[in-house]
Design a protein around this motif. Structure first.
Motif, short mmCIF file in Angstrom:
data_model
loop_
_atom_site.label_atom_id
_atom_site.label_comp_id
_atom_site.label_asym_id
_atom_site.label_seq_id
_atom_site.Cartn_x
_atom_site.Cartn_y
_atom_site.Cartn_z
N SER A 70 34.41 48.10 48.02
CA SER A 70 35.37 47.62 47.02
C SER A 70 34.64 46.93 45.88
O SER A 70 33.56 46.35 46.08
N THR A 72 36.12 44.41 42.63
CA THR A 72 37.29 43.78 42.01
C THR A 72 36.84 42.90 40.85
O THR A 72 35.87 42.15 40.98
N THR A 74 37.43 39.69 38.86
CA THR A 74 38.09 38.39 38.97
C THR A 74 37.87 37.63 37.66
O THR A 74 37.19 38.11 36.76
#
Length: 156
Positions: A70, A72, A74
């Motif tokens: 993964s 991501t 932020t």
């Protein structure tokens, strides 16, 4: 051309062979292979399926040790989890992370566009586990060793 810039280890789990990193901090100057740059949110294109992106040792593409599971974005930067392969090099990568000897990760970004010391575009293509990170805070911040079997042990 490819940029290599480092992040840092957030958590590690020997049980599921995963390492989670702040792959690329935002707003922090880092010394990369193309000079000092700063990256802001939205500058790096992350493929929809990151499972095909390999993670190697010290940017040696002939020494793969895992794959992304993964990535991501932020507020603070790109965070990524990788799954480490069940190989001798993979086992060593987990041990070195646990011992604080190789806790950095260096992002690999293809087709970078840099203006005035800022990365404004590029595509994530992989990463290397590294000893010396480019960013000041690219150091081990947490490691989960599993259950504490010696509850009275002084950790200081």
């Amino acid at each position: 051309m490819q940029i290599q810039a480092q992040g840092h280890l957030l958590t590690a789990s020997e049980d599921d062979r995963s390492l989670t990193y702040r792959l690329l901090p935002f707003g922090e100057p880092g010394r990369t292979n193309v000079g000092t740059i700063t990256v802001e949110a939205g500058a790096v294109t992350v493929p929809e399926d990151v499972s095909g992106l390999a993670v190697n040792l010290e940017h040696e593409f002939k020494k793969p040790v895992g794959r992304f599971t993964s990535v991501t974005e932020t507020e603070d930067g790109l965070e990524a989890t990788i799954r480490v392969a069940r190989t001798r090099d993979g086992d060593d990568a987990l041990t070195l992370a646990a011992e604080g000897l190789r806790t950095g990760i260096s992002v690999e970004i293809d087709s970078p566009v840099i203006k005035a010391g800022r990365l404004i575009a590029g595509t994530l293509t992989g990463a290397g586990l590294v000893v010396r990170p480019a960013f000041e805070n690219a150091l081990l911040t947490a490691y989960d060793m599993g259950e504490d079997t010696d509850k009275d042990k002084d950790l200081n």
